[in-house]
Scaffold this motif. Structure first.
Motif, PDB file in Angstrom:
ATOM      1  N   GLY A  21     -96.982  17.041  11.261  1.00 16.50           N
ATOM      2  CA  GLY A  21     -97.228  17.770  12.494  1.00 16.50           C
ATOM      3  C   GLY A  21     -96.158  17.687  13.559  1.00 16.50           C
ATOM      4  O   GLY A  21     -96.287  18.315  14.602  1.00 16.50           O
ATOM      5  N   GLY A  22     -95.107  16.944  13.321  1.00 13.80           N
ATOM      6  CA  GLY A  22     -94.036  16.856  14.308  1.00 13.80           C
ATOM      7  C   GLY A  22     -92.981  17.918  14.066  1.00 13.80           C
ATOM      8  O   GLY A  22     -93.026  18.641  13.086  1.00 13.80           O
ATOM      9  N   THR A  23     -92.051  18.009  14.982  1.00 13.71           N
ATOM     10  CA  THR A  23     -90.966  18.961  14.797  1.00 13.71           C
ATOM     11  C   THR A  23     -89.666  18.234  14.464  1.00 13.71           C
ATOM     12  O   THR A  23     -89.060  18.512  13.461  1.00 13.71           O
ATOM     13  CB  THR A  23     -90.774  19.827  16.056  1.00 13.71           C
ATOM     14  N   TYR A  24     -89.263  17.299  15.311  1.00 15.34           N
ATOM     15  CA  TYR A  24     -88.128  16.433  15.017  1.00 15.34           C
ATOM     16  C   TYR A  24     -88.531  15.018  15.395  1.00 15.34           C
ATOM     17  O   TYR A  24     -89.485  14.815  16.140  1.00 15.34           O
ATOM     18  CB  TYR A  24     -86.869  16.868  15.780  1.00 15.34           C
ATOM     19  N   PHE A  25     -87.801  14.057  14.881  1.00 16.68           N
ATOM     20  CA  PHE A  25     -88.219  12.670  15.009  1.00 16.68           C
ATOM     21  C   PHE A  25     -87.038  11.790  15.385  1.00 16.68           C
ATOM     22  O   PHE A  25     -85.899  12.087  15.050  1.00 16.68           O
ATOM     23  CB  PHE A  25     -88.824  12.187  13.686  1.00 16.68           C
ATOM     24  N   SER A  26     -87.340  10.676  16.064  1.00 18.06           N
ATOM     25  CA  SER A  26     -86.319   9.677  16.382  1.00 18.06           C
ATOM     26  C   SER A  26     -86.989   8.318  16.542  1.00 18.06           C
ATOM     27  O   SER A  26     -88.210   8.223  16.691  1.00 18.06           O
ATOM     28  CB  SER A  26     -85.564  10.044  17.663  1.00 18.06           C
ATOM     29  N   VAL A  27     -86.173   7.288  16.499  1.00 19.44           N
ATOM     30  CA  VAL A  27     -86.676   5.921  16.636  1.00 19.44           C
ATOM     31  C   VAL A  27     -87.083   5.631  18.075  1.00 19.44           C
ATOM     32  O   VAL A  27     -88.062   4.946  18.328  1.00 19.44           O
ATOM     33  CB  VAL A  27     -85.605   4.906  16.156  1.00 19.44           C
ATOM     34  N   ASP A  28     -86.349   6.205  19.023  1.00 21.18           N
ATOM     35  CA  ASP A  28     -86.596   5.884  20.434  1.00 21.18           C
ATOM     36  C   ASP A  28     -87.300   6.987  21.221  1.00 21.18           C
ATOM     37  O   ASP A  28     -87.550   6.849  22.408  1.00 21.18           O
ATOM     38  CB  ASP A  28     -85.288   5.529  21.123  1.00 21.18           C
ATOM     39  N   GLY A  29     -87.626   8.087  20.570  1.00 21.04           N
ATOM     40  CA  GLY A  29     -88.293   9.184  21.257  1.00 21.04           C
ATOM     41  C   GLY A  29     -87.354  10.087  22.026  1.00 21.04           C
ATOM     42  O   GLY A  29     -87.798  10.990  22.720  1.00 21.04           O
ATOM     43  N   SER A  30     -86.048   9.882  21.904  1.00 20.13           N
ATOM     44  CA  SER A  30     -85.077  10.706  22.625  1.00 20.13           C
ATOM     45  C   SER A  30     -85.051  12.137  22.106  1.00 20.13           C
ATOM     46  O   SER A  30     -84.694  13.059  22.830  1.00 20.13           O
ATOM     47  CB  SER A  30     -83.682  10.097  22.542  1.00 20.13           C
ATOM     48  N   VAL A  31     -85.419  12.326  20.848  1.00 25.32           N
ATOM     49  CA  VAL A  31     -85.494  13.649  20.242  1.00 25.32           C
ATOM     50  C   VAL A  31     -86.834  13.762  19.539  1.00 25.32           C
ATOM     51  O   VAL A  31     -87.143  12.975  18.639  1.00 25.32           O
ATOM     52  CB  VAL A  31     -84.357  13.858  19.205  1.00 25.32           C
ATOM     53  N   GLY A  32     -87.633  14.688  19.956  1.00 23.76           N
ATOM     54  CA  GLY A  32     -88.909  14.917  19.271  1.00 23.76           C
ATOM     55  C   GLY A  32     -89.862  13.743  19.349  1.00 23.76           C
ATOM     56  O   GLY A  32     -89.932  13.030  20.348  1.00 23.76           O
ATOM     57  N   THR A  33     -90.580  13.535  18.262  1.00 25.96           N
ATOM     58  CA  THR A  33     -91.620  12.525  18.167  1.00 25.96           C
ATOM     59  C   THR A  33     -91.032  11.160  17.863  1.00 25.96           C
ATOM     60  O   THR A  33     -90.190  11.025  16.975  1.00 25.96           O
ATOM     61  CB  THR A  33     -92.613  12.902  17.053  1.00 25.96           C
ATOM     62  N   LYS A  34     -91.473  10.155  18.583  1.00 24.42           N
ATOM     63  CA  LYS A  34     -91.019   8.779  18.330  1.00 24.42           C
ATOM     64  C   LYS A  34     -91.715   8.256  17.081  1.00 24.42           C
ATOM     65  O   LYS A  34     -92.928   8.392  16.913  1.00 24.42           O
ATOM     66  CB  LYS A  34     -91.356   7.878  19.509  1.00 24.42           C
ATOM     67  N   VAL A  35     -90.940   7.668  16.181  1.00 25.79           N
ATOM     68  CA  VAL A  35     -91.464   7.061  14.966  1.00 25.79           C
ATOM     69  C   VAL A  35     -91.099   5.584  14.967  1.00 25.79           C
ATOM     70  O   VAL A  35     -89.921   5.233  15.032  1.00 25.79           O
ATOM     71  CB  VAL A  35     -90.892   7.728  13.696  1.00 25.79           C
ATOM     72  N   ASP A  36     -92.096   4.723  14.936  1.00 26.06           N
ATOM     73  CA  ASP A  36     -91.828   3.290  14.850  1.00 26.06           C
ATOM     74  C   ASP A  36     -91.325   2.965  13.455  1.00 26.06           C
ATOM     75  O   ASP A  36     -91.887   3.414  12.454  1.00 26.06           O
ATOM     76  CB  ASP A  36     -93.108   2.490  15.127  1.00 26.06           C
ATOM     77  N   THR A  37     -90.250   2.170  13.399  1.00 30.41           N
ATOM     78  CA  THR A  37     -89.705   1.784  12.102  1.00 30.41           C
ATOM     79  C   THR A  37     -90.577   0.720  11.459  1.00 30.41           C
ATOM     80  O   THR A  37     -91.345   0.036  12.133  1.00 30.41           O
ATOM     81  CB  THR A  37     -88.271   1.245  12.251  1.00 30.41           C
ATOM     82  N   MET A  38     -90.449   0.586  10.164  1.00 35.76           N
ATOM     83  CA  MET A  38     -91.164  -0.451   9.422  1.00 35.76           C
ATOM     84  C   MET A  38     -90.484  -1.786   9.720  1.00 35.76           C
ATOM     85  O   MET A  38     -89.261  -1.878   9.679  1.00 35.76           O
ATOM     86  CB  MET A  38     -91.106  -0.192   7.916  1.00 35.76           C
TER      87      MET A  38
END
Length: 68
Positions: A21-38
């Motif tokens: 459901g996201g559009t773009y992703f990043s670790v820090d939320g600077s671009v699109g949806t923030k994704v927490d790393t494993m």
């Protein structure tokens, strides 16, 4: 340099479901949806995030949505 075996956890449904459901992703939320790393699999997590973003770009390009 990751803990052996930890990188393979990025293939789990729990991690991959973060991309629905996201559009773009990043670790820090600077671009699109923030994704927490494993935990202990940062490099692998970042590689998956990058691959998903590249795939989204290519999908948009092939469907004429890029560059409008």
């Amino acid at each position: 340099s990751e803990t052996p075996g930890m990188g393979s956890r990025v293939n789990s449904s729990g991690f991959l479901s973060r991309f629905i459901g996201g559009t773009y992703f990043s670790v820090d939320g600077s671009v699109g949806t923030k994704v927490d790393t494993m935990t202990n699999a940062t490099y692998s997590s970042k590689a998956v995030i990058s691959a998903v973003n590249i795939a989204l770009d290519k999908f948009a390009e092939l469907n004429g949505a890029k560059g409008d």
